[in-house]
Design a protein around this motif. Structure first.
Motif, mmCIF file in Angstrom:
data_model
loop_
_atom_site.group_PDB
_atom_site.id
_atom_site.type_symbol
_atom_site.label_atom_id
_atom_site.label_comp_id
_atom_site.label_asym_id
_atom_site.label_seq_id
_atom_site.Cartn_x
_atom_site.Cartn_y
_atom_site.Cartn_z
ATOM 1 N N VAL A 185 -91.229 2.507 -23.961
ATOM 2 C CA VAL A 185 -90.330 3.411 -23.255
ATOM 3 C C VAL A 185 -91.040 3.943 -22.020
ATOM 4 N N ALA A 186 -90.293 4.107 -20.941
ATOM 5 C CA ALA A 186 -90.818 4.681 -19.696
ATOM 6 C C ALA A 186 -89.888 5.810 -19.265
ATOM 7 N N GLN A 187 -90.433 6.988 -19.049
ATOM 8 C CA GLN A 187 -89.619 8.147 -18.698
ATOM 9 C C GLN A 187 -90.238 8.880 -17.517
ATOM 10 N N ALA A 188 -89.426 9.625 -16.801
ATOM 11 C CA ALA A 188 -89.902 10.301 -15.596
ATOM 12 C C ALA A 188 -89.386 11.730 -15.547
ATOM 13 N N TRP A 189 -90.160 12.558 -14.871
ATOM 14 C CA TRP A 189 -89.759 13.930 -14.553
ATOM 15 C C TRP A 189 -89.643 14.020 -13.032
ATOM 16 N N PRO A 190 -88.489 14.409 -12.498
ATOM 17 C CA PRO A 190 -88.330 14.481 -11.041
ATOM 18 C C PRO A 190 -89.173 15.618 -10.458
ATOM 19 N N TRP A 191 -89.933 15.314 -9.442
ATOM 20 C CA TRP A 191 -90.808 16.314 -8.842
ATOM 21 C C TRP A 191 -90.019 17.520 -8.323
ATOM 22 N N GLU A 192 -88.796 17.283 -7.869
ATOM 23 C CA GLU A 192 -88.017 18.376 -7.288
ATOM 24 C C GLU A 192 -87.706 19.474 -8.299
ATOM 25 N N SER A 193 -87.808 19.143 -9.594
ATOM 26 C CA SER A 193 -87.529 20.133 -10.634
ATOM 27 C C SER A 193 -88.794 20.724 -11.242
ATOM 28 N N MET A 194 -89.961 20.317 -10.757
ATOM 29 C CA MET A 194 -91.219 20.719 -11.386
ATOM 30 C C MET A 194 -91.884 21.864 -10.612
ATOM 31 N N THR A 195 -92.315 22.860 -11.364
ATOM 32 C CA THR A 195 -93.096 23.970 -10.809
ATOM 33 C C THR A 195 -94.541 23.815 -11.266
ATOM 34 N N GLU A 196 -95.420 24.689 -10.772
ATOM 35 C CA GLU A 196 -96.812 24.623 -11.219
ATOM 36 C C GLU A 196 -96.909 24.843 -12.727
#
Length: 558
Positions: free
Chosen positions: A268-279
């Motif tokens: 499985v390959a999954q991603a988190w969009p950078w635009e939704s990520m905070t520190e």
């Protein structure tokens, strides 16, 4: 039967019968007899070929995968049989020429191709893989590419060796540096199955000889075997082939002499969009990963069936990505995978999505947004061939590494986030990969082989890939600055301690030699080899007393 055949990338061989007798002698190896049907069967065979700048193909033979480093040797010598190597080396020794060795071209620094090198010995055509009944072990020549090794071992015999992901990495430097891959938590390292190694060495008198060193406690050359089990490439001589067998395995049935990989795996390959990520979210994600593997990496733990790598890309790449593989044949495999994915995402509170953009060395993997159950070799082949770093001949590269023994201190997390989100540069090819480790890798003692890193739970790779030479300075500076700040408390490098455990020699980094970048009191060789270095120096003294085989970070004579 297949036992008498070896398969290379371009040909079939009937060599095991010819090699069985000579290989079994041990010690100094006599020149093996040529296969009787080598020419009549149309098998590729040629005398050593000398290529110079007058030849059209020269330009393709004086660089490896990293296009930042291009050599200008007087000649490149291509060999087609292990018996030809000693002659090329002897000629270079006699003429006083600086020689380096290329097997797969994956050395990431300038160790092979630099202005001081006059002769390059190209071993890429030494690519036979076969079962050797004389040693009851599988022989793999140094130029054999990993995917070819896996295909032969598994499709013919149902076994494997736990090597790396990249398909075109050759056995040569990969094995000698302690190569690892997605099966390492379950099976250990590829060197943990190294039975013997054949090495062309240069004596104090300048005479060249070929030595076979085994893991037999009574072998007079056992220290040379020990050194090649993780002591790094280009240090002691020219490796022409390895033999692999599970320690303690008996009998002559090749199907029982190496471990079996999983019949099927979940991928499985999954991603988190950078635009939704905070520190806070990025730090939580990385820390969740670190804590999971520090808690689930003891030898024998059921979670060793799971391997995963988390790629923290520069924000300009658009997505943070994670790839996970689980042995689908273990009890509750799918539940283990689901629980792991939930644990990594806990507290992040950002829905994952398909990986639709390149990340580190891989291309998009949108089809794997949900777990897919695949035969092991199909999954292995997919990951191997998805690697854009191996298919784009214009890539320029910079790498750094570290081993981690504990979760991240807050200061390291803050430094990671700072550099991943820098807005003064746009670097979509910059990334830091966290890779699962530990498990069976950590079962042997650090001194059992030349490879000392048997106490870490995940490892990190700073990787920058770009195409334009005009971007060299920006990418190299980013790698250096990020790495230095993450490890600022220990002199800019991951000094072995309760949190970090040094560096991986197969991701070589010449900066470790430079006091401008390594301000610690721990020299580069201690970062790579820790307490094994002095013993490696004694092997160097015995088998390469004139320091003929050398590069920027080769083992130094004592």
């Amino acid at each position: 039967m297949h036992d008498s055949k070896g398969i290379g990338r371009r040909r079939l061989f009937t060599t095991a019968a010819a090699l069985g007798g000579t290989a079994a002698m041990g010690g100094v190896l006599a020149r093996p007899a040529a296969a009787e049907d080598a020419t009549t069967a149309g098998v590729r065979s040629f005398a050593p070929v000398k290529v110079t700048s007058a030849d059209a193909q020269y330009g393709e033979l004086v660089h490896g995968m990293n296009r930042r480093y291009v050599g200008n040797p007087e000649a490149v010598h291509i060999v087609d049989d292990v018996s030809q190597v000693a002659g090329v080396v002897q000629a270079a020794v006699t003429a006083g020429k600086r020689l380096t060795v290329r097997s797969g071209g994956h050395c990431l620094e300038d160790w092979v191709f630099n202005p001081q090198v006059q002769v390059v010995l190209d071993l890429s055509m030494l690519d036979k893989v076969y079962y050797d009944p004389g040693r009851c072990a599988f022989a793999v020549e140094t130029g054999a590419q990993l995917l070819d090794v896996y295909a032969l071992l598994y499709q013919v015999y149902g076994v494997t060796v736990p090597g790396g992901i990249c398909h075109s990495v050759a056995a040569g430097g990969h094995v000698s540096g302690g190569g690892w891959g997605l099966l390492c938590r379950q099976l250990g390292l590829i060197i943990d199955y190294l039975h013997a190694v054949e090495v062309v060495v240069v004596g104090a008198d300048g005479r060249v000889r070929t030595v076979v060193a085994t893991n037999d406690p009574n072998d007079p050359h056992r220290e040379l075997w020990w050194a090649h089990a993780g002591g790094g490439g280009g240090n002691f001589g020219v490796v022409t082939r390895y033999w692999f067998r599970t320690p303690g395995a008996t009998g002559s049935d090749p199907r029982k002499l190496l471990p079996k990989p999983p019949r099927e795996v979940y991928l499985v390959a999954q991603a988190w969009p950078w635009e939704s990520m905070t520190e806070a979210k990025v730090s939580r994600l990385a820390q969740n990963y670190a804590r999971w593997f520090t808690a689930h990496s003891a030898p024998g733990a059921p979670e060793l069936a799971l391997a995963s790598f988390l790629v923290l890309t520069h924000k300009s790449a658009g997505q943070i990505a994670m790839v996970t593989q689980v042995d689908a044949t273990v009890p509750d495999a799918r539940r283990m995978l689901d629980d792991y994915r939930a644990a990594i995402g806990e507290g992040v509170d950002v829905p994952t999505e398909a990986v639709t953009r390149p990340f580190a060395e891989f291309g998009p993997m949108a089809a794997y947004a949900e777990p897919r159950r695949l035969p092991w070799l199909e999954a292995t082949r997919y990951l191997a061939l998805t690697n854009t770093n191996l298919t784009d001949p214009t890539f320029r590269q910079e790498y750094k590494s570290s081993y981690m023994r504990a979760a991240f201190p807050d200061r390291q997390l803050a430094a990671l986030y700072k550099h991943l989100t820098r807005t003064d540069v746009t670097l979509p090819g910059a990334s830091i990969t966290l890779s699962s480790y530990g498990g069976e890798v950590n079962r042997p003692a650090p001194s059992a082989t030349g490879y000392p890193h048997r106490e870490s739970f995940f490892k990190m790779m700073w990787m920058s890939l770009w195409n334009d030479p005009a971007e060299d300075a920006a990418y190299v500076a980013w790698n250096r600055q990020c790495y230095a700040e993450v490890y600022a408390d220990t002199g800019g490098v991951p000094v072995p301690n309760a949190v970090t455990d040094g560096c991986y020699v197969n991701y070589p980094d010449n900066d470790l030699n430079d006091p401008a970048y390594n301000t610690s009191s721990t020299p580069w060789y201690k970062l790579y080899y820790k307490d094994n270095y002095a013993r490696l120096q004694q092997v160097k003294k015995k088998y390469d007393p004139t320091d003929f085989f050398r590069h920027a970070q080769s083992i130094r004579l004592p």
